[in-house]
Design a protein around this motif. Structure first.
Motif, PDB file in Angstrom:
ATOM      1  N   TYR A 123       0.841  -1.205   0.000  1.00 27.97           N
ATOM      2  CA  TYR A 123       0.000   0.000   0.000  1.00 27.97           C
ATOM      3  C   TYR A 123       0.881   1.262   0.000  1.00 27.97           C
ATOM      4  O   TYR A 123       0.607   2.228  -0.727  1.00 27.97           O
ATOM      5  N   THR A 124       1.951   1.239   0.786  1.00 25.94           N
ATOM      6  CA  THR A 124       2.858   2.388   0.849  1.00 25.94           C
ATOM      7  C   THR A 124       3.570   2.590  -0.490  1.00 25.94           C
ATOM      8  O   THR A 124       3.681   3.722  -0.986  1.00 25.94           O
ATOM      9  N   LEU A 125       4.030   1.499  -1.092  1.00 27.98           N
ATOM     10  CA  LEU A 125       4.705   1.610  -2.399  1.00 27.98           C
ATOM     11  C   LEU A 125       3.724   2.138  -3.444  1.00 27.98           C
ATOM     12  O   LEU A 125       4.051   3.013  -4.248  1.00 27.98           O
TER      13      LEU A 125
ATOM     14  N   LEU B  82      10.318  -1.251  10.787  1.00 33.46           N
ATOM     15  CA  LEU B  82      10.516  -0.851  12.182  1.00 33.46           C
ATOM     16  C   LEU B  82      10.274  -2.079  13.083  1.00 33.46           C
ATOM     17  O   LEU B  82       9.511  -2.946  12.702  1.00 33.46           O
ATOM     18  N   PRO B  83      10.875  -2.202  14.216  1.00 34.94           N
ATOM     19  CA  PRO B  83      11.727  -1.214  14.876  1.00 34.94           C
ATOM     20  C   PRO B  83      13.102  -1.108  14.233  1.00 34.94           C
ATOM     21  O   PRO B  83      13.611  -2.085  13.706  1.00 34.94           O
TER      22      PRO B  83
ATOM     23  N   PRO C 215      11.854  14.116   2.790  1.00 38.07           N
ATOM     24  CA  PRO C 215      10.523  13.732   2.277  1.00 38.07           C
ATOM     25  C   PRO C 215      10.482  12.315   1.694  1.00 38.07           C
ATOM     26  O   PRO C 215       9.408  11.745   1.527  1.00 38.07           O
ATOM     27  N   ARG C 216      11.620  11.730   1.393  1.00 39.72           N
ATOM     28  CA  ARG C 216      11.642  10.366   0.851  1.00 39.72           C
ATOM     29  C   ARG C 216      11.536   9.297   1.934  1.00 39.72           C
ATOM     30  O   ARG C 216      11.345   8.123   1.620  1.00 39.72           O
ATOM     31  N   ALA C 217      11.660   9.709   3.210  1.00 41.91           N
ATOM     32  CA  ALA C 217      11.559   8.734   4.313  1.00 41.91           C
ATOM     33  C   ALA C 217      10.098   8.384   4.535  1.00 41.91           C
ATOM     34  O   ALA C 217       9.279   9.248   4.851  1.00 41.91           O
ATOM     35  N   MET C 218       9.746   7.126   4.315  1.00 35.58           N
ATOM     36  CA  MET C 218       8.333   6.700   4.341  1.00 35.58           C
ATOM     37  C   MET C 218       7.985   5.860   5.568  1.00 35.58           C
ATOM     38  O   MET C 218       6.846   5.456   5.714  1.00 35.58           O
ATOM     39  N   TYR C 219       8.962   5.568   6.423  1.00 39.48           N
ATOM     40  CA  TYR C 219       8.680   4.552   7.446  1.00 39.48           C
ATOM     41  C   TYR C 219       7.630   4.949   8.468  1.00 39.48           C
ATOM     42  O   TYR C 219       6.918   4.096   8.975  1.00 39.48           O
ATOM     43  N   TRP C 220       7.506   6.236   8.777  1.00 41.18           N
ATOM     44  CA  TRP C 220       6.433   6.604   9.715  1.00 41.18           C
ATOM     45  C   TRP C 220       5.079   6.603   9.012  1.00 41.18           C
ATOM     46  O   TRP C 220       4.052   6.347   9.632  1.00 41.18           O
ATOM     47  N   ARG C 221       5.088   6.851   7.709  1.00 38.41           N
ATOM     48  CA  ARG C 221       3.819   6.717   6.947  1.00 38.41           C
ATOM     49  C   ARG C 221       3.410   5.262   6.848  1.00 38.41           C
ATOM     50  O   ARG C 221       2.219   4.938   6.853  1.00 38.41           O
TER      51      ARG C 221
END
Ligand code: NCD
Length: 364
Positions: A184-186, A312-313, A326-332
């Motif tokens: 979903y994130t990709l 994560l973790p 802005p390219r860091a997606m891990y919290w999204r």
């Protein structure tokens, strides 16, 4: 009992015969009319089901923006109860399932510490879980033993209360719902770039024991043209079973131990931690894994429209200074986990049409 699944194919096969099947062959046993009834292995998902789950997640996300929408969602599964049985540590997976249940009015209960249950008196986990199915309509479980969730789904399928079972992480093997949120994130990240197809996706870290990678690498075989890079110390490289699945699907991939070379080439980079809880004799402690860390200095060499992901973790494999990029997606990814798990619960309980109808009214 509205939730009884009478044609459950798992009630029609002996355990020994079932156990001998490959993950791909097991898939149809977890489905009802081509959709997930249980969610146990990545291999049970088809591309149309993934596309539908992603659409549904987006609809739920948009509906939840208004008070009226939240009230509508809370009514959807209010007649159901969920047991979250997590006998391995978990923060995000547990909480996102919990939050997804709350969003849909599905009442959650939990067992996370078996020393507070009758397992301490010598009851088998199988009997404990059979007890859950007397009170709950769905079992969401994380367990250190690979294949245990499948065993439970089979066992319950052969009782009077065969409730759906969701695998929230099993051993070193599978984490199918993490793979769903990663897809979903990709998909959201590449929405304006033609979707996931044709993208170059690198996995970095402990690929031998990282169950999230194993599940996601398989789901990516459903996206033509994807090229996968497996970047790891040789002793922690991806399993041959996954590579064989990629070969069968005709997918391109590269095995590497050179993160620096890969960084400028990829559309997505999926970092993972060393899963040293599986070490037999501290073997990964002596490994220099610093070459498999992503640092602030690496951002300049990463393509401008690429994304950085992590289930994560994290430990030291992504420098905290990267988080603001802005390219860091891990919290999204974390938040997407709630939406896609809500979509999965709605699918398991066959309530997707109500979401679609509400969404149509909202947008017309
Ligand atoms: C992962 C897991 O449990 O496999 N965590 C998660 O569910 N997001 C990854 C990990 O523990 O490294």
């Amino acid at each position: 009992m509205a939730n009884l699944y009478r044609d459950n194919p798992l009630s029609k096969i002996a355990w020994d015969a079932f156990q001998g099947l490959s993950a791909l062959e097991k898939g149809p046993y977890f489905q009802r009319e081509g959709k997930p009834y249980h969610a146990l292995v990545a291999q049970q998902f088809t591309r149309p089901v993934l596309d539908r789950l992603c659409d549904l997640a987006t609809q739920v996300r948009r509906i939840a923006k208004t008070r009226g929408g939240v009230l509508f969602l809370q009514d959807l599964l209010c007649e159901k109860r969920a047991m979250l049985y997590f006998t391995q540590p978990s923060t995000r997976t547990f909480l996102s399932f919990y939050a997804a249940c709350q969003l849909l009015g599905l009442n959650p209960a939990e067992v996370r510490d078996t020393t507070t249950s009758s397992e301490i008196k010598g009851e088998s986990p199988e009997d404990s879980i059979r007890t859950f199915s007397s009170f709950f309509d769905i079992l969401i479980m994380r367990h250190p033993a690979g294949g245990f969730a499948e065993r439970i789904a089979w066992l319950l399928s052969n009782t009077e209360r065969p409730v759906p079972v969701i695998n929230a992480g099993s051993g070193k093997d599978q984490h199918p719902t993490q793979a769903l949120l990663d897809i979903y994130t990709l998909q959201r990240s590449f929405e304006r770039r033609g979707g996931i197809e044709q993208k170059k996706i690198a996995f970095v870290g402990d690929l031998a024991r990282g169950r999230t990678v194993r599940s996601l690498a398989w789901l990516l075989t459903l996206y033509p043209g994807v090229r996968q890079y497996f970047v790891a110390p040789p002793s922690l490289q991806i399993g041959d079973d996954i590579l064989a699945a990629l070969d069968r699907a005709g997918m391109a991939y590269e095995i590497s131990s050179d993160l620096q070379k890969i960084i400028p080439e990829v559309d997505a980079i999926y970092m993972t931690r060393i899963q040293d809880e599986w070490d037999v004799a501290h073997e990964s402690r002596d490994l220099d894994t610093s070459r498999y860390h992503f640092r602030v200095a690496d951002l300049a060499r990463l393509p401008a429209d690429a994304v950085i992901m992590h289930p994560l973790p994290r430990r030291r494999e992504i420098e905290p200074g990267v988080d603001g990029d802005p390219r860091a997606m891990y919290w999204r990814q974390v938040r997407n986990g709630m939406w896609i798990r809500a979509a999965l619960l709605l699918t398991v309980f066959e309530r997707e049409r109500e979401i679609e109808r509400y969404y149509q009214d909202l947008t017309s």
